[in-house]
Design an enzyme around this catalytic site. Structure first.
Site, mmCIF file in Angstrom:
data_model
loop_
_atom_site.group_PDB
_atom_site.id
_atom_site.type_symbol
_atom_site.label_atom_id
_atom_site.label_comp_id
_atom_site.label_asym_id
_atom_site.label_seq_id
_atom_site.Cartn_x
_atom_site.Cartn_y
_atom_site.Cartn_z
ATOM 1 N N GLY A 31 0.813 -1.207 0.000
ATOM 2 C CA GLY A 31 0.000 0.000 0.000
ATOM 3 C C GLY A 31 0.844 1.253 0.000
ATOM 4 O O GLY A 31 2.045 1.220 0.282
ATOM 5 N N VAL A 35 4.031 1.228 2.222
ATOM 6 C CA VAL A 35 3.905 0.211 3.270
ATOM 7 C C VAL A 35 4.293 -1.136 2.676
ATOM 8 O O VAL A 35 3.765 -1.547 1.635
ATOM 9 C CB VAL A 35 2.476 0.152 3.833
ATOM 10 C CG1 VAL A 35 2.394 -0.866 4.969
ATOM 11 C CG2 VAL A 35 2.034 1.527 4.323
ATOM 12 N N GLY A 75 3.928 7.604 2.953
ATOM 13 C CA GLY A 75 4.881 6.875 2.133
ATOM 14 C C GLY A 75 4.351 5.507 1.760
ATOM 15 O O GLY A 75 3.140 5.304 1.641
ATOM 16 N N LYS A 92 6.145 0.794 7.405
ATOM 17 C CA LYS A 92 5.777 2.021 6.703
ATOM 18 C C LYS A 92 7.034 2.872 6.534
ATOM 19 O O LYS A 92 7.660 3.283 7.519
ATOM 20 C CB LYS A 92 4.713 2.787 7.483
ATOM 21 C CG LYS A 92 4.188 4.024 6.755
ATOM 22 C CD LYS A 92 3.313 4.877 7.653
ATOM 23 C CE LYS A 92 2.016 4.204 7.985
ATOM 24 N NZ LYS A 92 1.101 5.130 8.719
ATOM 25 N N GLY A 111 0.460 5.724 0.863
ATOM 26 C CA GLY A 111 -0.368 6.760 1.473
ATOM 27 C C GLY A 111 0.357 8.076 1.490
ATOM 28 O O GLY A 111 1.414 8.243 0.865
ATOM 29 N N ASP A 157 -8.135 12.075 11.899
ATOM 30 C CA ASP A 157 -8.122 11.505 10.550
ATOM 31 C C ASP A 157 -8.803 10.138 10.533
ATOM 32 O O ASP A 157 -8.263 9.161 10.009
ATOM 33 C CB ASP A 157 -6.682 11.391 10.039
ATOM 34 C CG ASP A 157 -6.617 11.332 8.513
ATOM 35 O OD1 ASP A 157 -7.624 11.654 7.860
ATOM 36 O OD2 ASP A 157 -5.554 10.948 7.982
#
Length: 647
Positions: A337, A344, A342, A359, A339, A457
């Site tokens: 992944g 993952v 950065g 991460k 985001g 968030d």
């Protein structure tokens, strides 16, 4: 002082909390310093009313967390019975005649969402003896398994299923339980030792989900390495926060006589005090573990890196070489992944036996050092079943890397919006369980932590699912601590989840998280993203679109087609009604996270019981926060989307 009042000797070593099967031995010649001695609930007991040792039993009000401190039942006429476990000199009878317990609710289900928590400031780098006093003062509790709770010390399980009646046999019998806790050395001289009591969820009969305490004693035990009780010097922030005023300091510096006195005193202290300490401490014998001491004075086998990180109350530092080995030098095949922070990667330690999520910060990302430090700051202090566990970090060679427990089922966003054709959709029960877990995590952040944290968030991509589908809130890079509100200069968050009131006023409160949670609740119900690019303006924002459907009575459009016919009507009313309340324009009109959690649990009950409301759990009025959807928009037909009662 009777021999054996606090010492146990060879015959009765104590478990070291969180480090089973390590044992600690406390002998008569161990040096101990009383940190606190509390009568939980009720008034202080002065020395003359002690059992002959002239101890003061203070009240616990200065140590308990939060304004919701439960209730203080008492029975001042109750005869207190002592047995071999608790001799009569252990504590005055009045300690056991009062207590503090959780707030009682019908069936007690709501108490499962709370802890009773106390904080005790202690010196870092020492072992502490924690003695808890219990006595069931309610004569209606007479059977085993009626009140069972878990005892946590510093976020580690000290006793998983403590049943006072199982230990005492009947009400009115005094009980003591002793534990040893290690408070590791950190940069700060002082840190908090936590005591949490939480109802055990599998109590039978399922009537009294409760926990209570009558008294607490905490003792610092002399250090094994240095064989003394001397704590570290206070930190600079502690010194600057003292009552000494600057002009006092200036006057003090101007006094040559005082300076001479201090210099002479320091000189004598430098020579005399070490000699006296050596004489006093020469024969002191303290904790005697069975293995060689290693980390912070703790006797343990040298664990691997992951085990060490999981056992520590603070996240560990991972060398960059171990990170590269775990990710095969950041192999793109292991990328799971990306985001704002950065990329993952899925990493593995111990030859593939342990999987982790790693991460790695993107050096070009706007989320840089500040978010990296914030994530470490909060997640190294927080431990909850519905928060992602931070195992450690790495900041070598210009890298900013965070290491987490690996979540086998990915993000909630993936299961709502990126589901493969051969993958079944989440059932309504699964979705309710996820909602309850997220609310529990948020409730802990808002009410169960010392500094009261606003996440800022909350969104489906930041809700991870483990192998048992337990939701974990992640990504604390934007989190802030402080109540009741925080004035911010830069509004941060995710489009579609961001609180409009916060955006306009730059005033951040816990109700901003409630708005984001309301969007998540709608997203789970509808499987529509929070923001839909490319549709008409009225359909771009999920919250605004759902509100329009809500006001027009077009409820069938809000429900995921895969759920039609599978939701009990009363459950739907409660769920959708509270999702809409979370999206209220003004924060003060939104419910608290406790109200949302309570009603999500009730919605689950309604779904499982076919709409039968448990007595005493619902009050249909505007002030209760439980106003259902049918009260807001009467006369709407639910037949197309509801499961008939009793199916």
């Amino acid at each position: 002082m009777p021999l054996g009042l606090y010492s146990r000797g060879d015959d009765a070593p104590l478990p070291l909390v969180g480090h089973y099967p390590e044992l600690v031995y406390i002998y008569n010649d161990s040096a101990m310093e009383n940190i606190c001695r509390l009568k939980v609930g009720g008034e202080q007991i002065p020395p003359k009313y002690d059992t002959g040792m002239f101890r003061t039993w203070d009240t616990d009000g200065a140590y308990i967390l939060g304004s919701d401190t439960g209730i203080e039942p008492f029975n001042m006429s109750m005869p207190v019975l002592y047995d071999g476990n608790a001799p009569p000199y252990l504590a005055p009878a009045d300690v056991y005649r009062t207590s503090r317990s959780m707030r009682t609710f019908e069936k007690g289900l709501v108490n499962l969402n709370y802890n009773m928590t106390w904080f005790f400031p202690v010196d870092s780098g020492f072992f502490y003896l924690v003695r808890l006093h219990f006595c069931e003062i309610y004569h209606g509790i007479t059977r085993v398994n009626e009140v069972v709770f878990t005892v946590f010390l510093n976020n580690q399980t000290a006793e998983e299923q403590f049943d006072p009646i199982a230990w005492s046999g009947r009400p009115g019998v005094a009980i003591q339980r002793d534990y040893v806790v290690m408070v590791p050395k950190v940069n700060e001289a002082k840190q908090d030792l936590w005591l949490d009591l939480h109802p055990y969820k599998d109590s039978k009969p399922m009537m009294y989900y409760n926990s209570f305490s009558n008294g607490v004693e905490i003792f610092k035990l002399s250090n094994f390495d240095d064989r003394n009780l001397a704590g570290p010097n206070p930190s600079q922030s502690f010194v600057s926060g003292s009552d000494v005023k600057p002009h006092h300091v200036a006057q003090f510096k101007k006094s040559s006589e005082k300076l001479k006195f201090i210099i002479i005193g320091c000189g004598l202290g430098t020579v005399v005090l070490p000699i006296l300490l050596c004489l006093v401490l020469f024969r002191l014998k303290v904790i005697r573990p069975r293995k060689v001491m290693s980390w912070c004075g703790l006797a343990v086998h040298t664990p691997n890196q992951i085990e060490k990180a999981k056992k520590s109350s603070f996240c560990s530092h991972f060398p960059i070489r171990e990170i590269k080995v775990a990710t095969n030098d950041f192999d793109e095949a292991l990328l799971i992944g990306t985001g704002g922070f950065g990329s993952v990667y899925k990493g593995s330690f111990d030859g593939g036996a342990t999987s982790v999520a790693i991460k790695r910060a993107n050096p070009m990302s706007h989320q840089g050092v500040s978010e990296f430090e914030t994530e470490i700051l909060w997640l190294s202090q927080l431990r909850h079943a519905n928060l992602v566990s931070l195992l450690g970090y790495c900041n070598e060679d210009g890298e900013m890397i965070l290491v987490y427990d690996f979540m086998d089922n990915g993000t909630l966003y993936e299961h709502l919006h990126l589901r493969q054709r051969d993958q079944p959709p989440l059932s309504w029960i699964q979705r309710l369980e996820i909602c309850i877990g997220v609310a529990r995590g948020l409730h802990y952040l808002h009410t169960g932590t010392k500094h009261r944290i606003i996440h800022r968030d909350i969104k489906t991509t930041n809700i991870l699912l483990d192998h048992n589908w337990v939701p974990k809130i992640s990504d604390f890079g934007l989190s802030k601590a402080g109540y009741p509100s925080i004035l911010i200069t830069n509004v941060k968050g995710s489009i579609g989840y961001l609180d409009p009131e916060c955006f306009q006023s730059h005033k951040l409160t816990e109700k901003s998280d409630l708005y984001s949670l309301g969007v998540v609740l709608l997203e789970i119900l509808s499987t529509r993203p929070a923001v839909i690019v490319g549709e008409d303006d009225e359909h771009v924002n999920l919250a605004e679109w759902a509100m329009l459907c809500f006001e027009n009575g077009n409820l069938e459009q809000i429900v995921d087609p895969n759920l039609k016919g599978n939701i009990v009507e009363e459950c739907f009313e409660l769920y959708l009604g509270f999702a809409m309340k979370c999206l209220a324009e003004r924060g003060v009109e939104r419910p608290s996270i406790g109200e949302v959690l309570q009603n999500l649990v009730l919605a689950m009950h309604l779904q499982k019981k076919g709409g039968v409301v448990p007595d005493g759990n619902v009050q249909r009025n505007d002030n209760s926060g439980l106003q259902g959807y049918s009260d807001l928009t009467p006369g709407v037909e639910f037949s197309e989307i509801m499961m008939p009662v009793g199916r």
